[in-house]
Design a protein around this motif. Structure first.
Motif, PDB file in Angstrom:
ATOM      1  N   UNK A 104       1.092  -1.124   0.127  1.00  0.00           N
ATOM      2  CA  UNK A 104       0.018   0.041   0.093  1.00  0.00           C
ATOM      3  C   UNK A 104       0.830   1.286   0.065  1.00  0.00           C
ATOM      4  N   UNK A 105       0.447   2.321  -0.263  1.00  0.00           N
ATOM      5  CA  UNK A 105       1.236   3.581  -0.581  1.00  0.00           C
ATOM      6  C   UNK A 105       1.570   4.229   0.890  1.00  0.00           C
ATOM      7  N   UNK A 106       2.160   5.539   0.668  1.00  0.00           N
ATOM      8  CA  UNK A 106       2.382   6.379   1.887  1.00  0.00           C
ATOM      9  C   UNK A 106       0.931   7.167   1.983  1.00  0.00           C
ATOM     10  N   UNK A 107       0.758   7.185   3.582  1.00  0.00           N
ATOM     11  CA  UNK A 107      -0.585   7.643   4.010  1.00  0.00           C
ATOM     12  C   UNK A 107      -1.701   6.695   3.961  1.00  0.00           C
ATOM     13  N   UNK A 108      -1.359   5.563   3.535  1.00  0.00           N
ATOM     14  CA  UNK A 108      -2.346   4.212   3.528  1.00  0.00           C
ATOM     15  C   UNK A 108      -2.959   4.051   4.727  1.00  0.00           C
ATOM     16  N   UNK A 109      -2.215   4.343   5.776  1.00  0.00           N
ATOM     17  CA  UNK A 109      -2.429   3.619   7.045  1.00  0.00           C
ATOM     18  C   UNK A 109      -2.703   4.957   7.944  1.00  0.00           C
ATOM     19  N   UNK A 110      -3.889   5.666   7.868  1.00  0.00           N
ATOM     20  CA  UNK A 110      -3.898   7.130   8.540  1.00  0.00           C
ATOM     21  C   UNK A 110      -4.140   6.960   9.974  1.00  0.00           C
ATOM     22  N   UNK A 111      -3.308   6.338  10.609  1.00  0.00           N
ATOM     23  CA  UNK A 111      -3.431   6.270  12.027  1.00  0.00           C
ATOM     24  C   UNK A 111      -1.905   6.464  12.887  1.00  0.00           C
ATOM     25  N   UNK A 112      -1.879   6.740  13.824  1.00  0.00           N
ATOM     26  CA  UNK A 112      -0.777   6.733  14.951  1.00  0.00           C
ATOM     27  C   UNK A 112      -0.198   5.383  15.201  1.00  0.00           C
ATOM     28  N   UNK A 113       0.738   4.995  14.878  1.00  0.00           N
ATOM     29  CA  UNK A 113       1.343   3.540  15.179  1.00  0.00           C
ATOM     30  C   UNK A 113       2.325   3.669  16.295  1.00  0.00           C
ATOM     31  N   UNK A 114       2.596   2.676  16.976  1.00  0.00           N
ATOM     32  CA  UNK A 114       3.582   2.705  18.273  1.00  0.00           C
ATOM     33  C   UNK A 114       3.697   1.403  18.629  1.00  0.00           C
ATOM     34  N   UNK A 115       4.556   1.167  19.414  1.00  0.00           N
ATOM     35  CA  UNK A 115       4.731  -0.094  20.194  1.00  0.00           C
ATOM     36  C   UNK A 115       4.479  -0.013  21.549  1.00  0.00           C
ATOM     37  N   UNK A 116       3.790  -0.768  22.285  1.00  0.00           N
ATOM     38  CA  UNK A 116       3.319  -2.128  21.795  1.00  0.00           C
ATOM     39  C   UNK A 116       2.239  -1.892  20.782  1.00  0.00           C
ATOM     40  N   UNK A 117       1.770  -2.872  19.737  1.00  0.00           N
ATOM     41  CA  UNK A 117       0.830  -2.683  18.705  1.00  0.00           C
ATOM     42  C   UNK A 117      -0.527  -2.317  19.156  1.00  0.00           C
ATOM     43  N   UNK A 118      -1.315  -1.679  18.290  1.00  0.00           N
ATOM     44  CA  UNK A 118      -2.605  -1.327  18.667  1.00  0.00           C
ATOM     45  C   UNK A 118      -3.597  -2.342  18.056  1.00  0.00           C
ATOM     46  N   UNK A 119      -4.858  -2.089  18.251  1.00  0.00           N
ATOM     47  CA  UNK A 119      -5.858  -3.182  17.744  1.00  0.00           C
ATOM     48  C   UNK A 119      -5.796  -3.068  16.066  1.00  0.00           C
ATOM     49  N   UNK A 120      -5.432  -2.044  15.651  1.00  0.00           N
ATOM     50  CA  UNK A 120      -5.510  -1.665  14.174  1.00  0.00           C
ATOM     51  C   UNK A 120      -4.609  -2.705  13.518  1.00  0.00           C
ATOM     52  N   UNK A 121      -3.453  -2.736  14.213  1.00  0.00           N
ATOM     53  CA  UNK A 121      -2.234  -3.631  13.505  1.00  0.00           C
ATOM     54  C   UNK A 121      -2.735  -5.022  13.341  1.00  0.00           C
ATOM     55  N   UNK A 122      -3.425  -5.236  14.512  1.00  0.00           N
ATOM     56  CA  UNK A 122      -4.011  -6.965  14.520  1.00  0.00           C
ATOM     57  C   UNK A 122      -5.087  -6.979  13.595  1.00  0.00           C
ATOM     58  N   UNK A 123      -5.822  -6.011  13.464  1.00  0.00           N
ATOM     59  CA  UNK A 123      -6.915  -6.191  12.390  1.00  0.00           C
ATOM     60  C   UNK A 123      -6.460  -6.344  11.189  1.00  0.00           C
ATOM     61  N   UNK A 124      -5.949  -5.232  10.794  1.00  0.00           N
ATOM     62  CA  UNK A 124      -5.264  -5.350   9.184  1.00  0.00           C
ATOM     63  C   UNK A 124      -4.488  -6.550   9.071  1.00  0.00           C
ATOM     64  N   UNK A 125      -3.669  -6.881   9.645  1.00  0.00           N
ATOM     65  CA  UNK A 125      -2.832  -8.351   9.628  1.00  0.00           C
ATOM     66  C   UNK A 125      -3.847  -9.374   9.605  1.00  0.00           C
ATOM     67  N   UNK A 126      -4.645  -9.647  10.329  1.00  0.00           N
ATOM     68  CA  UNK A 126      -5.554 -10.754  10.305  1.00  0.00           C
ATOM     69  C   UNK A 126      -6.290 -10.690   9.043  1.00  0.00           C
ATOM     70  N   UNK A 127      -6.900  -9.536   8.588  1.00  0.00           N
ATOM     71  CA  UNK A 127      -7.765  -9.594   7.431  1.00  0.00           C
ATOM     72  C   UNK A 127      -7.005  -9.889   6.389  1.00  0.00           C
ATOM     73  N   UNK A 128      -5.937  -9.508   6.165  1.00  0.00           N
ATOM     74  CA  UNK A 128      -4.826  -9.904   4.851  1.00  0.00           C
ATOM     75  C   UNK A 128      -4.420 -11.324   4.873  1.00  0.00           C
ATOM     76  N   UNK A 129      -4.034 -11.707   6.055  1.00  0.00           N
ATOM     77  CA  UNK A 129      -3.407 -12.904   6.031  1.00  0.00           C
ATOM     78  C   UNK A 129      -1.841 -13.014   5.581  1.00  0.00           C
ATOM     79  N   UNK A 130      -1.583 -12.140   5.181  1.00  0.00           N
ATOM     80  CA  UNK A 130      -0.064 -11.935   4.563  1.00  0.00           C
ATOM     81  C   UNK A 130       0.747 -10.764   4.747  1.00  0.00           C
ATOM     82  N   UNK A 131       1.998 -10.662   4.795  1.00  0.00           N
ATOM     83  CA  UNK A 131       2.606  -9.415   5.262  1.00  0.00           C
ATOM     84  C   UNK A 131       2.205  -8.213   4.276  1.00  0.00           C
ATOM     85  N   UNK A 132       2.040  -7.087   5.125  1.00  0.00           N
ATOM     86  CA  UNK A 132       1.664  -6.028   4.479  1.00  0.00           C
ATOM     87  C   UNK A 132       2.757  -4.989   4.477  1.00  0.00           C
TER      88      UNK A 132
END
Length: 471
Positions: free
Chosen positions: A258-286
């Motif tokens: 996906x391109x720049x700005x395609x994840x319009x959220x603030x990411x940090x560690x520990x991971x947020x629910x958004x990280x888990x949601x996107x990763x599970x929805x796709x099933x492959x590395x993004x």
């Protein structure tokens, strides 16, 4: 300088813009620089040379960089007063590179096509490295014929620039004075022209595109990220990218891109629910880009999301002045153009490679710097994520693609490019654009990542050693 003498450099500067994407009238650019060479030889004083260069350079950069007004217009309510002066001031400033080059050429005793080529190429190199650099539309980018572009594998964009300016200087010398020496330079330029073409033709025939077993799915949602980032907008963006990503079977896909700005959220560690949601929805590395927060610092970053985690990230090193940060922001009373009030912090590791995917990351504006990738560790391919919606419907998006294309040839690495509104593309290590999604189109592109060139290119070796020596 007479009024009539002002028109010629302005006309030449405007016409030189036609040499670049999407026009690629390279022969026009060569003839323009030939006339510039002739005028420099005819110039009777340093003052005349100075004025000629300012008019010429300002006209070229203003017509070449007019798209900056489009970016400023995205926040027209606050930045309306900058829309006209910023492109003008920037064009005059950049014209000083030509001014210094032309005056140096005029000042030295040896004035010939070779010295002309070396001095102009040197000034173009300085445009990349000085004052944080802005090497947009270096002269060598005018070439579109892929045979000639292969010269970049030997000497990079600066080799293409030297080649172009030598051709121009040889024609200009003949126009200035039809002498035995001028004819000799012209014959040499013809031999060089044929030699470069034959080298490129042989290289392309020797190395057809070969593909790896890794298949990427590039997603271009055609969403402009110039809007206010409300919660509703963020949800809409994420939903759109997920829908397109899952619009066809993905069992053979290795990575989603996906391109720049395609994840319009603030990411940090520990991971947020958004990280888990996107990763599970796709099933492959993004592989995607968004904003990373670390304590009180914000970074424009590329992420590799896998198994619900941020497997890796890369923080953008070269930030866009006034776009992603404001120089001397405590003094200058304006805010940055990119959404959000706080400036980004530059990443500190320009050698970073995303090891889990074996890719050298370059984020948006970083792709225009020829020497930037040389600092990175060895990789199998280049991933370039960008948000070109800031350019609007201008020539800039085609020029941005052309510059990224040259990076693939220079370093012998295939390039996978994903943009918000186009032009997304996959380019092999010889500059062949294998597949693309055009501007202002919504689409998905599945393609195997090409294999890299079997050997390190001469340019990558030269520039790597040069950057190590300088550092």
């Amino acid at each position: 300088m007479k009024v009539s003498e002002k028109y010629l450099p302005i006309l030449l500067g405007v016409c030189m813009t036609l040499g670049f994407a999407p026009f690629h009238l390279t022969f026009v650019l060569i003839f323009v620089l030939a006339l510039v060479y002739k005028q420099l030889r005819l110039s009777s004083s340093i003052r005349q040379t100075f004025l000629f260069s300012i008019y010429f350079g300002s006209a070229f950069f203003l017509t070449s960089l007019y798209w900056i007004a489009f970016a400023l217009a995205t926040d027209i309510q606050n930045l309306w007063w900058l829309i006209i002066p910023v492109p003008i001031v920037l064009s005059i400033f950049l014209s000083l590179y030509f001014t210094c080059a032309f005056m140096l050429f005029k000042a030295i005793k040896i004035q010939n096509p070779l010295t002309f080529s070396l001095i102009i190429t040197g000034s173009e190199y300085l445009r990349e490295v000085c004052f944080s650099g802005f090497p947009w539309n270096l002269i060598g980018y005018s070439w579109d014929h892929i045979e000639f572009l292969q010269l970049a594998s030997l000497f990079g964009i600066f080799g293409l620039t030297a080649f172009t300016t030598f051709l121009s200087g040889s024609i200009g010398e003949l126009l200035f004075k039809d002498s035995k020496k001028a004819r000799l330079y012209f014959i040499c330029s013809i031999i060089l022209f044929i030699s470069v073409f034959c080298f490129g033709l042989r290289r392309l025939s020797t190395y057809p595109t070969q593909y790896s077993s890794k298949i990427v799915r590039i997603v271009q949602a055609n969403i402009s990220h110039q809007q206010v980032w409300t919660t509703e907008f963020q949800k809409m963006v994420l939903k759109k990218y997920l829908q397109l990503s899952m619009s066809r079977p993905s069992i053979k896909i290795t990575y989603f891109v996906w391109p720049e700005s395609s994840l319009p959220f603030l990411f940090s560690r520990p991971e947020t629910d958004i990280t888990l949601y996107v990763s599970q929805a796709l099933g492959k590395p993004l592989i995607a880009a968004g904003t990373r927060r670390d304590n009180n610092s914000l970074f424009n970053s590329i992420f590799v999301l896998s198994n619900g985690l941020i497997a890796e990230y890369y923080d953008k090193v070269k930030l866009i002045p006034f776009g992603e940060y404001v120089p001397l922001e405590n003094i200058i009373p304006i805010k940055k153009i990119v959404n959000g009030m706080s400036s980004f912090t530059p990443g500190h590791d320009n050698t970073k490679v995303l090891d889990s995917i074996e890719a050298a990351p370059i984020l948006c504006y970083e792709s225009i710097f020829s020497t930037f990738i040389a600092r990175k560790k060895p990789a199998e391919w280049i991933v370039n994520l960008t948000n070109d919606s800031w350019f609007g419907n201008s020539t800039a998006r085609y020029q941005h693609l052309q510059m990224a294309r040259i990076r693939a040839i220079e370093y012998g690495l295939p390039l996978v490019r994903s943009t918000t509104t186009g032009i997304s593309a996959v380019i092999d290590p010889y500059g062949r654009i294998l597949e693309k999604i055009d501007y202002s189109s919504e689409g998905v592109l599945d393609i195997a990542i090409p294999k890299k060139h079997p050997k390190k290119t001469l340019y990558s070796t030269l520039i790597h050693n040069l950057t190590r020596f300088c550092s």
